[in-house]
Enzyme design. Structure first.
Site, PDB file in Angstrom:
ATOM      1  N   LEU A 159       6.368  -1.972  10.085  1.00 24.83           N
ATOM      2  CA  LEU A 159       5.686  -2.789   9.080  1.00 24.83           C
ATOM      3  C   LEU A 159       4.957  -1.855   8.116  1.00 24.83           C
ATOM      4  CD1 LEU A 159       4.643  -5.492   7.939  1.00 24.83           C
ATOM      5  CD2 LEU A 159       2.762  -5.366   9.598  1.00 24.83           C
ATOM      6  N   ILE A 160       5.280  -1.961   6.828  1.00 31.47           N
ATOM      7  CA  ILE A 160       4.672  -1.108   5.800  1.00 31.47           C
ATOM      8  C   ILE A 160       3.953  -1.992   4.791  1.00 31.47           C
ATOM      9  CG2 ILE A 160       5.035   0.677   4.055  1.00 31.47           C
ATOM     10  CD1 ILE A 160       7.727   1.291   5.357  1.00 31.47           C
ATOM     11  N   SER A 179       6.384  -2.328  -2.171  1.00 29.83           N
ATOM     12  CA  SER A 179       7.224  -2.738  -3.297  1.00 29.83           C
ATOM     13  C   SER A 179       7.415  -1.643  -4.337  1.00 29.83           C
ATOM     14  CB  SER A 179       6.638  -3.982  -3.966  1.00 29.83           C
ATOM     15  OG  SER A 179       5.332  -3.720  -4.456  1.00 29.83           O
ATOM     16  N   GLY A 185       6.372   2.874  -5.433  1.00 27.91           N
ATOM     17  CA  GLY A 185       5.724   4.146  -5.133  1.00 27.91           C
ATOM     18  C   GLY A 185       6.034   4.716  -3.763  1.00 27.91           C
ATOM     19  N   ILE A 186       5.013   5.273  -3.130  1.00 22.45           N
ATOM     20  CA  ILE A 186       5.167   5.933  -1.836  1.00 22.45           C
ATOM     21  C   ILE A 186       5.639   4.954  -0.772  1.00 22.45           C
ATOM     22  CG2 ILE A 186       3.836   6.952   0.058  1.00 22.45           C
ATOM     23  CD1 ILE A 186       2.250   8.521  -2.052  1.00 22.45           C
ATOM     24  N   GLY A 187       5.093   3.743  -0.760  1.00 21.96           N
ATOM     25  CA  GLY A 187       5.485   2.761   0.249  1.00 21.96           C
ATOM     26  C   GLY A 187       6.954   2.417   0.183  1.00 21.96           C
ATOM     27  N   SER A 205      -5.544  10.123   1.536  1.00 22.68           N
ATOM     28  CA  SER A 205      -5.394  10.933   0.325  1.00 22.68           C
ATOM     29  C   SER A 205      -6.127  12.253   0.508  1.00 22.68           C
ATOM     30  CB  SER A 205      -5.982  10.199  -0.884  1.00 22.68           C
ATOM     31  OG  SER A 205      -5.980  11.039  -2.033  1.00 22.68           O
ATOM     32  N   TYR A 249     -12.895   6.177  -5.112  1.00 20.02           N
ATOM     33  CA  TYR A 249     -11.590   6.336  -4.460  1.00 20.02           C
ATOM     34  C   TYR A 249     -11.702   7.338  -3.302  1.00 20.02           C
ATOM     35  CZ  TYR A 249      -6.590   7.189  -3.841  1.00 20.02           C
ATOM     36  OH  TYR A 249      -5.331   7.299  -3.302  1.00 20.02           O
TER      37      TYR A 249
END
Length: 268
Positions: free
Chosen positions: A7-8, A12, A14-16, A130, A143
């Site tokens: 499960l990610i 939708s 980028g990295i995912g 990050s 962030y």
């Protein structure tokens, strides 16, 4: 033998998305999440509707996945958003919004899958953090705080979960060529603000770093490699040599030296 289920969150783009597509190629059954999926399946990734800021949405998506497949072997907490701005001028509601997404959202998804993993006495949770979470960066302080908080929470969670044979780790990317710059919240550059000149210059520098960032496939390969480890370590970093070295320097240099180094890098 049935495929292992992954499960990610935030799959939708980028990295995912890169991680999901790579794991599909490696034979995993991959479910990705999005607040508003455009299709039920994209590039081999099956999509579930999930908003990490809404506990009810999280619970429904996890229940649906368990009902469909009977298992969740891996959770990759990837959903997140960027934010920039002078700390003094960043609206409180935007600060709360990014914490709800990057930190509290990740914790809520973890809480939703843990009862299932504990019942199976197995599971692996990977939190995408990050390199910015290892240091307070100018005009990216919020962030950095969200990702740093998730790094430290993972350290505590790992110890609490060992009894149940559930693994957890962090993987911290540096700058990658994704659409994060376009999707993050930018506090406006206010004409006449005492921060106007430096903030505007730093924004341009940050966007340049993302534009010149590495291919997200490197993150996908690292995630896959970590998934194969029987005894994963606590922290992994993925980025160019200088970004990873900057973390090592933080542990070596006196605080003020390190601060001067960062300010020079950001031309402050």
């Amino acid at each position: 033998m049935s495929k292992q289920v992954v499960l990610i969150t935030g799959a939708s783009s980028g990295i995912g998305k890169s991680i999901g597509m790579f794991l599909v190629e490696k034979g995993y059954l991959v479910y990705g999440t999005s607040r508003n999926p455009k299709e039920n399946e994209i590039d081999g990734i099956k999509f579930l509707k999930l908003d990490v800021t809404q506990p009810e949405s999280i619970a429904l998506a996890v229940q649906e996945l368990i009902k469909k497949e009977g298992q969740i072997d891996y959770l990759i907490n990837n959903a997140g958003m960027g934010i920039t701005g002078p700390l003094e001028e960043t609206p409180d509601h935007e600060i709360k919004k990014v914490f709800d997404t990057n930190y509290f959202g990740a914790l809520q998804v973890i809480k939703a899958v843990l009862p299932h993993m504990r019942s199976k006495q197995s599971g692996f949770i990977i939190n995408i953090t990050s390199i910015a979470g290892y240091m307070g960066l100018p005009f990216r302080g919020i962030y950095s705080a969200t990702k740093g908080a998730l790094e430290l929470t993972t350290e505590a969670y790992r110890m609490e979960l060992k009894t149940f044979n559930i693994k957890m780790t962090n993987i911290a990317p540096g700058d990658f060529a994704t659409n994060i710059a376009a999707g993050r919240y930018h506090a406006p550059v206010i004409a006449g603000s005492p921060y106007e000149k430096k903030y505007k210059e730093t924004l341009a520098l940050m966007d340049e770093h993302v534009d010149k960032g590495q291919d997200p496939i490197l993150m996908a390969k690292k995630v896959y490699a970590v998934m194969q480890e029987k005894n994963p370590t606590i922290h992994y970093k993925v980025g160019d040599w200088l970004q990873k070295f900057s973390i090592a320097l933080k542990h070596i240099l006196p605080d003020k030296w390190y601060e001067k180094m960062l300010m020079k890098h950001y031309k402050m």
